[in-house]
Design a protein around this motif. Structure first.
Motif, short mmCIF file in Angstrom:
data_model
loop_
_atom_site.label_atom_id
_atom_site.label_comp_id
_atom_site.label_asym_id
_atom_site.label_seq_id
_atom_site.Cartn_x
_atom_site.Cartn_y
_atom_site.Cartn_z
N MET A 180 34.80 37.15 22.22
CA MET A 180 34.10 38.39 23.19
C MET A 180 35.04 39.94 23.87
SD MET A 180 33.10 34.50 25.77
CE MET A 180 35.37 33.44 26.12
N GLY A 181 34.21 40.61 24.88
CA GLY A 181 34.43 41.08 24.98
C GLY A 181 35.36 41.39 26.56
N SER A 182 36.38 42.37 26.82
CA SER A 182 36.47 41.65 28.05
C SER A 182 35.73 41.90 29.48
CB SER A 182 37.43 43.55 28.84
OG SER A 182 36.01 44.44 28.65
N SER A 183 34.18 42.20 29.61
CA SER A 183 33.39 41.66 30.31
C SER A 183 33.32 40.04 30.38
CB SER A 183 32.21 41.94 30.25
OG SER A 183 31.69 42.34 28.87
N SER A 184 33.10 39.87 29.29
CA SER A 184 33.38 37.62 29.45
C SER A 184 34.52 37.12 30.40
CB SER A 184 33.75 37.58 28.15
OG SER A 184 34.91 37.71 27.96
N PHE A 185 35.36 37.80 31.02
CA PHE A 185 35.78 36.61 31.71
C PHE A 185 35.33 37.06 33.74
CE2 PHE A 185 38.79 39.35 28.61
CZ PHE A 185 39.12 37.83 28.16
N ASN A 186 34.65 37.12 33.54
CA ASN A 186 32.98 37.45 34.42
C ASN A 186 33.22 35.69 35.21
OD1 ASN A 186 34.44 40.12 35.39
ND2 ASN A 186 32.28 40.81 34.51
N LEU A 187 33.21 34.67 34.17
CA LEU A 187 32.96 33.73 34.07
C LEU A 187 33.54 33.17 36.06
CD1 LEU A 187 33.81 32.01 31.69
CD2 LEU A 187 31.21 32.79 32.32
N PRO A 188 32.82 32.77 36.97
CA PRO A 188 32.46 32.69 38.12
C PRO A 188 34.23 31.23 38.27
CG PRO A 188 30.27 31.61 37.50
CD PRO A 188 31.63 31.74 36.10
N ASN A 189 34.19 30.36 37.65
CA ASN A 189 35.61 29.35 38.07
C ASN A 189 36.21 30.91 37.79
OD1 ASN A 189 34.35 27.62 38.96
ND2 ASN A 189 34.08 26.43 36.37
N VAL A 190 36.63 31.45 36.57
CA VAL A 190 37.83 32.30 35.72
C VAL A 190 37.91 33.09 37.32
CG1 VAL A 190 38.79 33.75 34.41
CG2 VAL A 190 37.79 31.52 34.10
N GLU A 191 37.06 33.91 37.52
CA GLU A 191 37.00 35.11 39.30
C GLU A 191 37.81 34.83 40.08
OE1 GLU A 191 34.29 38.24 40.77
OE2 GLU A 191 33.38 36.94 39.02
N ARG A 192 37.31 33.16 40.62
CA ARG A 192 37.82 32.56 41.46
C ARG A 192 39.22 31.93 41.36
NH1 ARG A 192 36.06 28.24 41.74
NH2 ARG A 192 33.39 28.96 42.32
N ALA A 193 39.37 31.88 39.96
CA ALA A 193 41.35 31.15 40.26
C ALA A 193 42.13 33.12 39.67
CB ALA A 193 41.33 30.94 38.98
N LEU A 194 41.18 34.12 39.68
CA LEU A 194 42.51 34.85 39.90
C LEU A 194 42.46 36.24 40.63
CD1 LEU A 194 40.64 37.02 36.87
CD2 LEU A 194 43.07 35.35 36.85
N THR A 195 41.04 35.33 41.78
CA THR A 195 41.16 35.78 43.36
C THR A 195 42.34 35.31 44.00
OG1 THR A 195 39.07 36.16 42.80
CG2 THR A 195 39.99 36.59 45.38
N GLU A 196 42.33 34.09 43.81
CA GLU A 196 43.56 33.47 44.99
C GLU A 196 44.68 33.23 44.72
OE1 GLU A 196 42.26 29.43 43.68
OE2 GLU A 196 40.29 29.39 45.45
N MET A 197 45.13 34.31 43.37
CA MET A 197 45.70 34.17 42.74
C MET A 197 46.73 35.56 42.99
SD MET A 197 46.18 33.03 38.85
CE MET A 197 47.74 34.21 38.16
N GLU A 198 45.58 36.57 43.52
CA GLU A 198 46.00 38.31 43.76
C GLU A 198 46.01 38.17 45.26
OE1 GLU A 198 43.02 40.68 42.56
OE2 GLU A 198 43.32 41.06 40.50
N SER A 199 45.03 36.92 46.10
CA SER A 199 45.43 37.01 47.81
C SER A 199 47.19 36.21 47.90
CB SER A 199 44.42 36.22 47.79
OG SER A 199 44.39 34.40 47.42
N VAL A 200 47.22 35.65 47.23
CA VAL A 200 48.57 34.26 47.35
C VAL A 200 49.96 36.56 47.29
CG1 VAL A 200 50.28 33.17 45.99
CG2 VAL A 200 47.95 32.83 46.91
N ALA A 201 49.88 36.79 45.51
CA ALA A 201 50.39 37.68 45.15
C ALA A 201 50.50 38.85 46.51
CB ALA A 201 50.77 38.15 44.38
N GLY A 202 49.33 39.44 46.85
CA GLY A 202 49.73 40.49 47.87
C GLY A 202 50.07 39.77 49.18
N GLY A 203 49.71 38.87 49.84
CA GLY A 203 50.28 38.49 50.60
C GLY A 203 52.70 37.76 50.65
N ALA A 204 52.85 38.12 49.62
CA ALA A 204 54.70 38.29 49.54
C ALA A 204 55.00 39.34 49.59
CB ALA A 204 54.43 37.29 47.83
N GLY A 205 54.31 40.26 49.45
CA GLY A 205 53.82 41.97 49.01
C GLY A 205 55.07 42.22 47.47
#
Length: 563
Positions: free
Chosen positions: A434-459
């Motif tokens: 699969m190409g790079s755009s194949s990671f736009n699956l709904p579950n994966v995208e949701r998990a990545l968003t949550e991880m980025e929000s947690v990491a962003g809150g810690a600075g």
């Protein structure tokens, strides 16, 4: 002294009474007469049989409710004019179809060896199907010839010869009925004339035959359209100069020509009792036809006449009224047939009939009766609709393989294409093809968003945070002789970052896909942070289990196996 005694009389036979009864029954026996009615289904046979036996006609029932037997049978006693004495017992056998399954049964019920001198055959034709007259006549008359051959025994040959002489004498001695009384003399002074051309050339067994055309009242029924009437031909020529009358007269001429060859009579009947009664009188007249006179019984120079028939036929021939035609055997000839309508060639039709009976291949040189008749009377029957073509289904596996091959050639049939960016070409990515755009699956995208929000809150940068946690923990606190774990390399931006818990060399890094844009690079970084988080969680569980093992040495093997 003579002691001799007179001889005693012979002992009476044991079956004395049986012989007496047989002699009485023979002297008082009632002769049996048979009529065989041949015809296709729905041709009016049941009406004829009821008239012959003088029984009420059967109730009219629907076609699907009618019951037909392989061989129909009924009987009645024939009494004299005074209704005092029984002259014969009349049996009527009905064959419902010309199929061999039906006709092959009749010789078992009416064997020609014993029944030939006492049998009359009726061939029934239906005026609602005039185009089938010639074909049906050929079928039935050929069957009569085959039936009369029987088993070829000597007794049957003698009966056939006597029957033939009787029928020929009937033709030669025939005279039209008249109101004047018959002469009392039993001889005539004139010599017998030979049979005319085309007369009695067939029917070697001398079987009395009657051709009956039923439903003659429907000949002229219908409108001005061809085939609109009940007969399929009625009203063909109304207002067209008598063309229809010419055709019906031609049909009658053809039938008379064929009947002449077999020595048969021709009758047209209607549901009216008068025509049916005339037919019954003629059938009894032919059944009681006397044998041919013996030439030795006549005086020199004179010709003996046959004995008197107990059922004389007093009805005059009628060749003009189309609904009550009466042509008895012995009256007709080629000359009388030609007079009815000029232009008819009886000899030509006789030769065409002979060609049909030969059953040779039609090479076009010989005239055929059926072909000539079809040009005169076209077949207007309703043909059944043709059957649909045979549906040969494709085997299931062949059908699936065909569709699989067709779908495999279509790029849009790949389910992963629904998540692929149409603006980029598919190339080998990190996980499978699969190409790079194949990671736009709904579950994966949701998990990545949550991880980025947690990491962003810690600075913190997710990648730097995960690396710092891994280095601060260290892997020296683990105890036991477990083999070193292999490292995991995750490519990012064309470089490899080695994460391991031992000094063992890490395997070759997986090939990475060069990002095509900043968006692709950020997705790769987010994916790396996702996997780092999973590794850190696993390392934390391992450290907890190692600490528990230090406190409880007995549980160390279990902790090592669980890790």
């Amino acid at each position: 002294m003579d002691n001799s005694r007179p001889s005693s009389p012979e002992a009476p036979p044991q079956d004395l009474w049986s012989s007496i009864l047989d002699s009485v029954s023979t002297s008082r026996s009632i002769p049996s007469k048979q009529i065989i009615v041949l015809g296709e289904p729905s041709s009016g046979k049941s009406t004829l049989v009821s008239s012959l036996l003088q029984k009420p006609p059967p109730e009219e029932t629907k076609e699907e409710q009618r019951t037909d037997f392989a061989i129909g049978y009924d009987w009645a006693d024939v009494r004299d004019d005074a209704d005092e004495d029984t002259l014969a017992r009349l049996s009527v056998y009905t064959v419902p179809s010309s199929a061999p399954a039906y006709t092959s049964l009749l010789p078992y019920f009416v064997p020609p060896r014993t029944c030939l001198p006492h049998t009359v055959v009726m061939v029934v034709l239906d005026w609602t199907r005039p185009w089938s007259f010639i074909q049906e006549l050929e079928i039935w008359l050929e069957w009569v010839e085959k039936w009369s051959k029987g088993d070829g025994s000597r007794e049957l040959d003698i009966a056939k010869e006597e029957n033939r002489e009787r029928l020929q004498a009937h033709w030669q001695y025939y005279s039209e009925p008249s109101a004047e009384p018959l002469p009392a003399t039993s001889t005539v002074s004139s010599a017998l004339l030979p049979l005319g051309p085309g007369t009695l050339t067939h029917n070697a067994a001398g079987v009395p035959i009657v051709v009956v055309c039923t439903k003659a009242d429907l000949i002229d029924e219908g409108n001005d359209i061809i085939g609109s009437g009940p007969s399929g031909m009625g009203g063909m020529v109304k207002g067209k100069g008598g063309e229809w009358e010419e055709r019906t007269d031609s049909i009658m001429q053809i039938l008379r020509t064929i009947c002449l060859k077999y020595g048969a009579g021709l009758f047209y009947t209607t549901p009216q009792p008068t025509t049916l009664q005339v037919l019954r009188q003629y059938a009894l007249h032919m059944l009681f036809m006397p044998p041919a006179p013996s030439p030795a019984a006549a005086a020199p120079g004179e010709v003996a006449t046959p004995a008197r028939n107990p059922f004389p036929f007093q009805h005059k021939p009628n060749a003009l009224d189309r609904d009550r035609i009466v042509i008895p055997a012995g009256w007709d000839s080629w000359g009388k047939i030609t007079v009815l309508r000029e232009g008819f060639d009886a000899k030509l039709w006789g030769e065409a009939w002979e060609n049909d009976l030969d059953h040779t291949e039609d090479d076009g040189s010989a005239t055929r009766a059926q072909k000539m008749y079809a040009s005169l009377v076209p077949d207007l029957s309703r043909k059944p609709p043709p059957l649909p073509p045979l549906n040969n289904p494709t085997p299931e596996q062949v059908f699936l393989a065909k569709n699989y091959d067709e779908n495999a050639k279509k790029p849009d049939r790949d389910p992963r294409g629904a998540f692929r960016n149409p603006n980029e070409t598919a190339s080998a990515g990190i996980v499978g093809p699969m190409g790079s755009s194949s990671f736009n699956l709904p579950n994966v995208e949701r998990a990545l968003t949550e991880m980025e929000s947690v990491a962003g809150g810690a600075g913190l940068n997710p990648l730097a945070a995960s690396t710092a946690r891994d280095s601060s923990r260290g892997l020296s606190s683990r105890s036991g002789g477990r083999p070193p774990n292999t490292g995991l390399s995750i490519p990012t931006g064309g470089a490899s970052i080695a994460l391991g818990r031992s000094a063992a060399p890490s395997p070759a890094p997986l090939s990475a896909t060069t990002p095509n844009s900043a968006d692709d690079q950020s997705q790769h970084q987010a994916l790396k942070a996702f996997f780092d988080n999973l590794i850190n969680k696993r390392s934390t569980r391992v450290d907890d289990r190692a600490a528990a093992a230090t406190k409880s040495p007995e549980a160390e093997p279990a902790a090592d196996e669980g890790s």
